[in-house]
Each structure stands twice: as C-alpha cells, then as structure tokens.
Design a protein around this motif. Sequence first.
Motif, PDB file in Angstrom:
ATOM      1  N   THR A  23       0.835  -1.205   0.000  1.00 51.83           N
ATOM      2  CA  THR A  23       0.000   0.000   0.000  1.00 51.83           C
ATOM      3  C   THR A  23       0.871   1.256   0.000  1.00 51.83           C
ATOM      4  O   THR A  23       0.509   2.249  -0.633  1.00 51.83           O
ATOM      5  N   VAL A  83      -8.686  -0.943  -0.570  1.00 50.12           N
ATOM      6  CA  VAL A  83      -7.556  -1.767  -0.144  1.00 50.12           C
ATOM      7  C   VAL A  83      -7.951  -3.202   0.176  1.00 50.12           C
ATOM      8  O   VAL A  83      -7.288  -4.147  -0.263  1.00 50.12           O
ATOM      9  N   TYR A 122      -5.953  -6.222  -1.786  1.00 44.27           N
ATOM     10  CA  TYR A 122      -4.766  -6.806  -1.162  1.00 44.27           C
ATOM     11  C   TYR A 122      -5.039  -8.028  -0.279  1.00 44.27           C
ATOM     12  O   TYR A 122      -4.136  -8.815  -0.047  1.00 44.27           O
TER      13      TYR A 122
END
Length: 87
Positions: free
Chosen positions: A17, A47, A51
Amino acid sequence: PASAPFPMKMHELLWRTQQDGFGHVISWQPHGRCFAIHKPNDFKSLVLQRYMNLTKMTSFTRQLNLYGFQRITVGRDRGGYYHEYFL
C-alpha cells in the motif's frame, strides 16, 4: 499470496500500500510498533478487496483478533493495531 498466513499477508499489504500510494489509507505508525487504518471507508473500498481478497471489514477484524492483534484505545496510537511480534 492468497494461501499465505494472515500475518504475512498483512506485512505484504502494509508494504504494497505504501508503494502503490495508499499510505494515507493504512500505514505503520512512525515508530513501527503498530499500524493504523486512517480512512476506514477508503480501506474497505480501495484496499481490502485488492490486497486481502476480503469484502467485509468484519472479516478483516476477525482475522486480526484470531491472530492476537490488539486495538489500541488510548494515547497517540489510538485506533491502531498492535501485536508484540508483528514489527
């Protein structure tokens, strides 16, 4: 990797990130002893799926709890997550 243990995925998430420009959403605190989600709505929408392959914040929180992460409720790191072996 999807099959990696959650703590490994978290380390990867925190590193990637930063590299991908989402440090304003989630990052290590400056001292490196905990991480904080600065923008929960952006974390969920930008996110979490990308991820962690998760769609619900409750699933993410459950994983943190399962692996013994503690939410910090007082002090300058309030809202951050800490684990004594997660550095």
